[in-house]
Design an enzyme around this catalytic site. Structure first.
Site, PDB file in Angstrom:
ATOM      1  N   ASP A 190      -0.248  -1.302  -4.236  1.00 21.41           N
ATOM      2  CA  ASP A 190       0.713  -2.277  -3.773  1.00 21.41           C
ATOM      3  C   ASP A 190       0.006  -3.290  -2.702  1.00 21.41           C
ATOM      4  O   ASP A 190      -0.986  -3.047  -2.346  1.00 21.41           O
ATOM      5  CB  ASP A 190       1.994  -1.372  -3.029  1.00 21.41           C
ATOM      6  CG  ASP A 190       2.775  -0.673  -3.785  1.00 21.41           C
ATOM      7  OD1 ASP A 190       2.491  -0.557  -5.052  1.00 21.41           O
ATOM      8  OD2 ASP A 190       3.795  -0.338  -3.270  1.00 21.41           O
ATOM      9  N   HIS A 332      -2.737   1.151  -1.959  1.00 18.84           N
ATOM     10  CA  HIS A 332      -2.646  -0.281  -1.542  1.00 18.84           C
ATOM     11  C   HIS A 332      -4.260  -1.186  -1.743  1.00 18.84           C
ATOM     12  O   HIS A 332      -4.981  -0.531  -0.725  1.00 18.84           O
ATOM     13  CB  HIS A 332      -2.200  -0.404   0.085  1.00 18.84           C
ATOM     14  CG  HIS A 332      -0.849   0.223   0.259  1.00 18.84           C
ATOM     15  ND1 HIS A 332      -0.636   1.348  -0.015  1.00 18.84           N
ATOM     16  CD2 HIS A 332       0.316  -0.346   0.275  1.00 18.84           C
ATOM     17  CE1 HIS A 332       0.626   1.863   0.297  1.00 18.84           C
ATOM     18  NE2 HIS A 332       1.289   0.630   0.284  1.00 18.84           N
TER      19      HIS A 332
HETATM   20 ZN    ZN Z   1       4.278  -2.884  -0.014  1.00 18.69          ZN
END
Ligand code: ZN
Length: 379
Positions: A190, A332
């Site tokens: 993400d 991430h």
């Molecule tokens: Zn996010």
């Protein structure tokens, strides 16, 4: 004068061949379709090539041809040939997807077809091979259970009426074949792209012939367009993580819609592909979010908390301890420790027999058809 030897249906259209004449300066090709009264000039051929492929024929119609010879100042009379033939239309809308049965192909019915032949090529430089035949009674579906799993496979299909009359090949469709009977994991990243981290992750995925899903933030996409292009070229999935990363449960419906549609357009611009899935920032989903996001929503089953501790070894141990068949693992690609963790976790998961696939590939392989308004946390 030219005499037609044959008119045959080929993959490209109707192929007309005639006897070569002595020293003509060219030929004129005339055609008459079933139901037409007059022959029409359809091609002028310069030089002495005694053949022509008529690609502008339509399905199921009969055609006749005449050839005229042009020699110097004069044109010879027609030499007629009563030969007619038929042509089968090209297969359209070929869709290939992973499924619990292997690779499933679907396409549209071709009128007049008695059956279809299915062809496959493995890898960009592979050779096309006929892998099966579908009789019309079986419909327009084929399950390929012999696909080379883990590889990029191309498919094409063509309709046939007899062993000599068949249509052109459909447009090629490709996918990365996922073995539904082997364990798989979907790594998700993400908040990116961020080139210094994203590229290290992509290098590792490429080295291990693996894929992941990137839930990108729209406002970063122009800056890191090269990352998006590379993600797409490696077969990774690019999903929508909104434009400016707001917590959607606190947004007005119009804002939710705009956050998604702006990012959809940017992803399409650089990847060439339509977005299929959305990840809500913070995983925050409510009825309002479900109603106003036009794609299925995805959260995770394993949270590595990489964004919080930013320690590669902790991310790796979290993955090692908690990976399972069907897991969606959250990371991430905004942090270098996450890139370092990926360089260790990807080869580890591959060595444990996991296929690293995109979220869409995993849902397909598990027989799940994701629906708008639903939230998926595992395959
Ligand atoms: Zn996010």
């Amino acid at each position: 004068s030219p005499v037609i030897k044959s008119v045959k249906s080929t993959a490209e259209g109707l192929s007309v061949k005639w006897k070569r004449c002595t020293v003509p300066t060219g030929y004129l090709v005339y055609r008459k379709a079933e139901g037409e009264k007059e022959y029409t000039l359809i091609a002028t051929i310069k030089g002495n090539t005694p053949k022509y492929t008529d690609k502008k024929v339509s399905s199921g119609k009969k055609y006749s041809y005449k050839i005229k010879q042009i020699s110097g100042e004069y044109t010879s009379a027609y030499k007629e040939k009563g030969t007619t033939s038929t042509f089968i239309a090209t297969v359209k809308n070929l869709i290939v997807s992973n499924s619990p049965k292997g690779v499933t192909l679907n396409w549209k019915v071709v009128k007049g077809a008695k059956g279809y032949s299915v062809w496959r090529k493995t890898g960009d430089k592979g050779k096309w091979k006929k892998i099966g035949t579908v009789k019309t009674k079986g419909g327009c579906v084929y399950n390929d259970k012999t696909t080379a799993y883990g590889k990029k496979n191309y498919y094409r299909v063509r309709a046939w009426k007899s062993s000599k009359v068949y249509g052109a090949y459909s447009k090629e469709a490709f996918l990365y074949s996922v073995n539904p009977n082997k364990p798989m994991v979907a790594l998700t990243y993400d908040d990116g792209p961020y080139a210094p981290a994203t590229n290290r992750i992509l290098d590792t995925l490429e080295k291990y012939e693996s894929r992941a899903t990137f839930f990108v933030v729209g406002s970063r996409v122009d800056t890191y367009a090269d990352c998006i292009r590379r993600e797409a070229s490696l077969g990774c999935e690019i999903a929508n993580h909104t434009f400016s990363h707001p917590i959607l449960t606190t947004c007005e419906p119009e804002v939710i819609k705009e956050e998604i549609s702006k990012t959809d357009k940017l992803i399409k611009k650089y990847s060439g592909k339509d977005v299929r899935l959305v990840g809500a920032p913070g995983g925050a989903v409510s009825d309002k979010v479900r109603e106003n996001v036009k794609h299925p929503l995805v959260n995770w089953s394993v949270d590595t908390l990489d964004w919080d501790h930013r320690t590669a070894s902790k991310t790796v141990s979290s993955i090692k301890a908690r990976a399972f068949d069907g897991a969606i693992i959250l990371m991430h690609d905004l942090y270098l420790p996450t890139a370092a963790a990926s360089e260790e976790a990807i080869p580890y998961l591959v060595s444990k027999g996991y296929q690293l696939v995109t979220v869409s590939e995993m849902l397909e392989a598990k027989g799940i058809v994701p629906q708008k308004g639903n939230l998926y946390t595992r395959g």
